[in-house]
Design a protein around this motif. Structure first.
Motif, PDB file in Angstrom:
ATOM      1  N   SER A 223      17.032 -12.061   6.580  1.00 29.28           N
ATOM      2  CA  SER A 223      17.566 -13.477   6.193  1.00 29.28           C
ATOM      3  C   SER A 223      17.958 -13.363   4.608  1.00 29.28           C
ATOM      4  N   VAL A 224      19.076 -14.508   4.487  1.00 27.76           N
ATOM      5  CA  VAL A 224      19.479 -14.534   2.972  1.00 27.76           C
ATOM      6  C   VAL A 224      18.462 -15.595   2.373  1.00 27.76           C
ATOM      7  N   PHE A 225      17.775 -15.149   1.066  1.00 24.58           N
ATOM      8  CA  PHE A 225      17.005 -16.030   0.460  1.00 24.58           C
ATOM      9  C   PHE A 225      17.847 -16.659  -1.018  1.00 24.58           C
ATOM     10  N   TYR A 226      18.866 -15.987  -1.194  1.00 29.17           N
ATOM     11  CA  TYR A 226      19.556 -16.311  -2.222  1.00 29.17           C
ATOM     12  C   TYR A 226      21.042 -16.103  -2.283  1.00 29.17           C
ATOM     13  N   ASP A 227      22.036 -17.149  -2.667  1.00 31.20           N
ATOM     14  CA  ASP A 227      23.474 -17.123  -2.539  1.00 31.20           C
ATOM     15  C   ASP A 227      24.022 -17.610  -3.876  1.00 31.20           C
ATOM     16  N   GLY A 228      24.469 -16.665  -4.824  1.00 30.22           N
ATOM     17  CA  GLY A 228      24.899 -17.171  -5.936  1.00 30.22           C
ATOM     18  C   GLY A 228      25.463 -15.946  -6.820  1.00 30.22           C
ATOM     19  N   SER A 229      25.343 -16.204  -8.237  1.00 26.86           N
ATOM     20  CA  SER A 229      25.750 -14.991  -9.264  1.00 26.86           C
ATOM     21  C   SER A 229      24.637 -14.287  -9.339  1.00 26.86           C
ATOM     22  N   LEU A 230      24.850 -13.180  -9.539  1.00 23.94           N
ATOM     23  CA  LEU A 230      23.928 -11.900  -9.985  1.00 23.94           C
ATOM     24  C   LEU A 230      23.023 -12.183 -11.306  1.00 23.94           C
ATOM     25  N   ARG A 231      23.700 -12.876 -12.072  1.00 24.07           N
ATOM     26  CA  ARG A 231      23.026 -12.932 -13.453  1.00 24.07           C
ATOM     27  C   ARG A 231      22.214 -13.912 -13.285  1.00 24.07           C
ATOM     28  N   HIS A 232      22.490 -15.018 -12.588  1.00 25.20           N
ATOM     29  CA  HIS A 232      21.325 -16.194 -12.499  1.00 25.20           C
ATOM     30  C   HIS A 232      20.480 -15.676 -11.529  1.00 25.20           C
ATOM     31  N   ILE A 234      18.941 -12.752 -11.202  1.00 20.87           N
ATOM     32  CA  ILE A 234      18.020 -11.830 -12.040  1.00 20.87           C
ATOM     33  C   ILE A 234      17.105 -12.954 -12.709  1.00 20.87           C
ATOM     34  N   LEU A 235      17.510 -13.942 -13.319  1.00 19.93           N
ATOM     35  CA  LEU A 235      16.614 -15.007 -14.196  1.00 19.93           C
ATOM     36  C   LEU A 235      15.929 -15.726 -13.220  1.00 19.93           C
ATOM     37  N   SER A 236      16.503 -16.247 -12.171  1.00 24.56           N
ATOM     38  CA  SER A 236      15.499 -17.348 -11.313  1.00 24.56           C
ATOM     39  C   SER A 236      14.894 -16.640 -10.022  1.00 24.56           C
ATOM     40  N   GLN A 237      15.259 -15.379  -9.690  1.00 24.02           N
ATOM     41  CA  GLN A 237      14.686 -14.932  -8.594  1.00 24.02           C
ATOM     42  C   GLN A 237      13.965 -13.653  -8.759  1.00 24.02           C
ATOM     43  N   ARG A 238      13.409 -13.541 -10.186  1.00 22.70           N
ATOM     44  CA  ARG A 238      12.977 -12.267 -10.489  1.00 22.70           C
ATOM     45  C   ARG A 238      11.693 -11.899  -9.574  1.00 22.70           C
ATOM     46  N   LYS A 239      10.663 -12.762  -9.463  1.00 21.05           N
ATOM     47  CA  LYS A 239       9.913 -12.444  -8.699  1.00 21.05           C
ATOM     48  C   LYS A 239      10.110 -12.007  -7.133  1.00 21.05           C
ATOM     49  N   GLU A 240      10.854 -12.783  -6.570  1.00 21.88           N
ATOM     50  CA  GLU A 240      11.243 -12.308  -5.186  1.00 21.88           C
ATOM     51  C   GLU A 240      11.941 -11.204  -5.173  1.00 21.88           C
ATOM     52  N   GLY A 260      10.743 -10.400 -21.402  1.00 25.63           N
ATOM     53  CA  GLY A 260       9.864 -11.493 -21.551  1.00 25.63           C
ATOM     54  C   GLY A 260      10.101 -12.602 -20.594  1.00 25.63           C
ATOM     55  N   PRO A 261       9.362 -13.232 -20.041  1.00 24.92           N
ATOM     56  CA  PRO A 261       9.825 -14.153 -18.807  1.00 24.92           C
ATOM     57  C   PRO A 261      10.818 -15.378 -19.207  1.00 24.92           C
ATOM     58  N   ASP A 262      10.797 -15.764 -20.484  1.00 22.55           N
ATOM     59  CA  ASP A 262      11.750 -16.695 -21.090  1.00 22.55           C
ATOM     60  C   ASP A 262      13.217 -16.274 -21.353  1.00 22.55           C
ATOM     61  N   SER A 263      13.468 -15.124 -21.251  1.00 18.99           N
ATOM     62  CA  SER A 263      14.753 -14.428 -21.692  1.00 18.99           C
ATOM     63  C   SER A 263      15.831 -15.342 -21.010  1.00 18.99           C
ATOM     64  N   SER A 264      16.885 -15.763 -21.524  1.00 19.68           N
ATOM     65  CA  SER A 264      17.924 -16.636 -21.095  1.00 19.68           C
ATOM     66  C   SER A 264      19.254 -15.648 -20.463  1.00 19.68           C
ATOM     67  N   VAL A 265      19.308 -14.525 -21.294  1.00 21.34           N
ATOM     68  CA  VAL A 265      20.456 -13.793 -20.832  1.00 21.34           C
ATOM     69  C   VAL A 265      19.897 -12.222 -21.118  1.00 21.34           C
ATOM     70  N   ILE A 266      20.324 -11.388 -20.100  1.00 20.61           N
ATOM     71  CA  ILE A 266      20.208  -9.857 -20.177  1.00 20.61           C
ATOM     72  C   ILE A 266      21.613  -9.385 -19.830  1.00 20.61           C
ATOM     73  N   PRO A 267      21.880  -8.537 -20.587  1.00 21.91           N
ATOM     74  CA  PRO A 267      23.159  -7.713 -20.125  1.00 21.91           C
ATOM     75  C   PRO A 267      22.973  -6.874 -18.801  1.00 21.91           C
ATOM     76  N   LEU A 268      24.217  -7.113 -18.002  1.00 21.62           N
ATOM     77  CA  LEU A 268      24.243  -6.372 -16.894  1.00 21.62           C
ATOM     78  C   LEU A 268      24.706  -4.878 -16.789  1.00 21.62           C
ATOM     79  N   THR A 269      25.781  -4.823 -17.921  1.00 23.74           N
ATOM     80  CA  THR A 269      26.271  -3.487 -18.156  1.00 23.74           C
ATOM     81  C   THR A 269      26.091  -2.787 -19.474  1.00 23.74           C
ATOM     82  N   LEU A 270      26.423  -1.680 -19.429  1.00 26.45           N
ATOM     83  CA  LEU A 270      26.379  -0.864 -20.671  1.00 26.45           C
ATOM     84  C   LEU A 270      26.932  -1.401 -21.787  1.00 26.45           C
TER      85      LEU A 270
END
Length: 557
Positions: A223-232, A234-240, A260-270
């Motif tokens: 089943s699909v548990f998330y449909d949206g941007s990959l960047r979001h 990573i921040l909102s569905q990290r546990k799942e 850290g758990p409160d990071s708002s932005v993490i680079p996706l690419t090198l």
């Protein structure tokens, strides 16, 4: 406006399985849109592909409910083969798609099947081969091509049909790092030029992320548990994401422990990381220093001037190497460099054309099969090649039963393997009913349940989700640390960097390097790329943080 693809409440179960492979799945895809489908091994990603191209339910041994609409029409309303005009699929193993001998005939085959006028076929062939930069191989025999070239021909066959939707089902899983990047760049360029819709099914996300408008995250239940941007995500569905064992981009994997758990932005690419590397310069990157210090060991096996020739072609040329009693060795190199052939010769499955292979100073061909298998275990690149039983449990238990081990002990040992490899729920199912990733885990589990002194594994981790990959490598590393030698063929340089104490590089059938990982990464990038090798992501990140050769590091991406 009608969506190109509409999937509503799709559920599917095979008649030989005890659970749904896909469960109440719903999503849509617009014309020109690109989505990435991520999920654990066995969650139904490839099964969904067969639903979208109309093979299921027509060829399904099982039940399927819900509805799939392509261009506003149910897939069940299309005649056999008709959907191929709209939906094209490139699978991870291109050879499963080929049925002709030459490139030209292979591209023509699909066009003839959909009754393209003869005068138009030649033009379409030339155009498709031009799109993938393979026009010079039009008259080539497919069997003579490299893995990357075969994958491009598979892509050309699809492009010749002019589909509205292109589905890529792990198309780079069997490619070396350089061929992988070449294919991805080809897809990116084609997406700009043609503008087709795109579904990407991948475990390795790097270089794909900028192509995807959004991602669908699948769970183990299909089943699909998330449909949206990959960047979001990573921040909102990290546990799942962690619980489901879903891979993240390699840069993200490296940075998350320090974010850290409160990071708002993490680079996706090198490339993104390179602009803010100074923010991470204090991170203490974990290395592999203890294994990179090679120690002298007693020789377990040695090759002396080993060559292997097929139809007058040199596959291996004068290979002379030794493998110690307890070494973790990675064999790397470009597609077609002879890695699998060497592994089969080392395991005794093939005899060299010239030269000798010694095991404990005794020629390999003088060992009986029974005694040899007590010394060496071999895991095939294609796991189906070693399955002989009718259930997952029996496949793992077979070698123990042959040794006459007590049933209670067999149950305990098999149970541990099933649990470690996430196969407990599949113990009664037929091995061929498993996904490719699950088949791979079963093939390794069936081998390591025994007590061989050396394991030779051909691409053991391709097609694995993050959690089972970690568990698999943890178990192999544990075996290594308790005295088992490991020889692993891999295209994954991060894996080689983390686990191997020694790397052997093959290039055009010859050994061109035999050294520690740290020594290998010091080679000029042009040399590594010619050998089909890329720098591990950890090395790239460290060099960017240390402000070493910014352009050099990014040039290797």
């Amino acid at each position: 406006m009608t969506s190109l693809v509409e999937v509503q409440n799709l559920s599917l179960r095979f008649e030989f399985t005890e659970r749904d492979i896909l469960s109440e799945l719903s999503f849509s895809l617009e014309q020109g849109e690109s989505i990435m489908i991520l999920g654990p091994s066995g969650c139904g990603k490839s099964t969904l592909t067969l639903c979208l191209n109309g093979l299921y339910p027509r060829e399904l041994d099982g039940t399927m409910s819900g509805e799939i609409m392509i261009n506003g029409k149910p897939t069940t309303s299309y005649k056999p083969g008709q959907l191929s005009r709209f939906v094209g699929v490139v699978f991870q193993d291109p050879e499963t798609q080929f049925c002709m001998l030459t490139v030209e005939d292979e591209v023509a085959f699909g066009l003839e099947n959909i009754s393209v006028p003869r005068e138009e076929i030649e033009e379409r062939i030339d155009h498709a081969l031009h799109l993938v930069n393979m026009e010079n191989f039009k008259q080539s025999t497919i069997s003579t091509l490299s893995g990357g070239q075969k994958q491009k021909i598979a892509l050309a066959c699809i492009l010749a049909m002019k589909p509205s939707l292109l589905i890529l089902d792990e198309p780079t899983a069997n490619l070396d790092p350089i061929a992988r990047m070449d294919l991805i760049q080809t897809i990116k360029q084609l997406k700009k030029e043609i503008g087709f819709s795109l579904i990407i099914i991948e475990h390795q996300l790097d270089e794909w992320t900028e192509l995807a408008d959004r991602c669908l995250l699948f769970n183990k239940k299909g089943s699909v548990f998330y449909d949206g941007s990959l960047r979001h995500a990573i921040l909102s569905q990290r546990k799942e994401i962690e619980e489901e064992g879903i891979w993240l981009p390699k840069v993200v994997q490296q940075l998350l422990p320090y974010a850290g758990p409160d990071s708002s932005v993490i680079p996706l690419t090198l490339e993104e990381f390179s602009h803010e590397a100074h923010l991470w310069s204090n991170a203490q990157w974990e290395g592999n220093a203890e294994k990179n210090e090679r120690e002298t060991q007693d020789v377990f096996m040695e090759c002396n001037d080993v060559s292997f020739i097929v139809n007058g072609q040199d596959i291996l040329k004068n290979i002379s190497i030794t493998v110690g009693e307890q070494e973790f060795v990675a064999i790397v190199g470009a597609n077609g460099s002879g890695k699998t052939t060497l592994s089969r010769i080392l395991s005794g499955l093939q005899r060299p054309t010239n030269g000798t292979v010694l095991l404990h100073d005794k020629a390999l061909h003088n060992w009986s099969e029974t005694e040899l298998r007590k010394e060496i275990g071999y895991v095939f690149q294609n796991p189906e090649h070693q399955f002989i039983m009718n259930s997952v449990y029996d496949e793992i238990a077979f070698s123990l039963q042959m040794k006459g081990i007590r049933e209670i002990e067999i149950q305990q040992r098999v149970g541990r393997i099933l649990e470690h490899f996430g196969l407990t729920d599949y113990s009664n199912e037929h091995p061929y009913a498993l996904s490719q990733g699950q088949k791979r885990r079963l093939s390794i589990g069936a081998m390591i349940v025994d007590e061989q002194k050396m394991l030779i594994l051909d691409e053991p981790t391709f097609g694995q989700d993050a959690s089972t990959n970690e568990e698999m490598m943890r178990m192999l590393d544990a075996r290594y640390r308790t005295g088992t030698g490991i020889v692993m063929i891999t295209h994954d340089m991060d894996l080689a960097h983390t686990y191997a104490e020694r790397i052997i590089v093959l290039y055009k059938g010859m050994v061109v390097a035999d050294c520690t990982p740290a020594e290998l990464w010091q080679q000029p990038i042009e040399v590594l790329q010619e050998w089909g090798i890329d720098l591990p992501i950890q090395v790239k990140i460290q060099r960017l943080c240390e402000k070493e050769d910014h352009d050099y590091v990014l040039a290797s991406t």
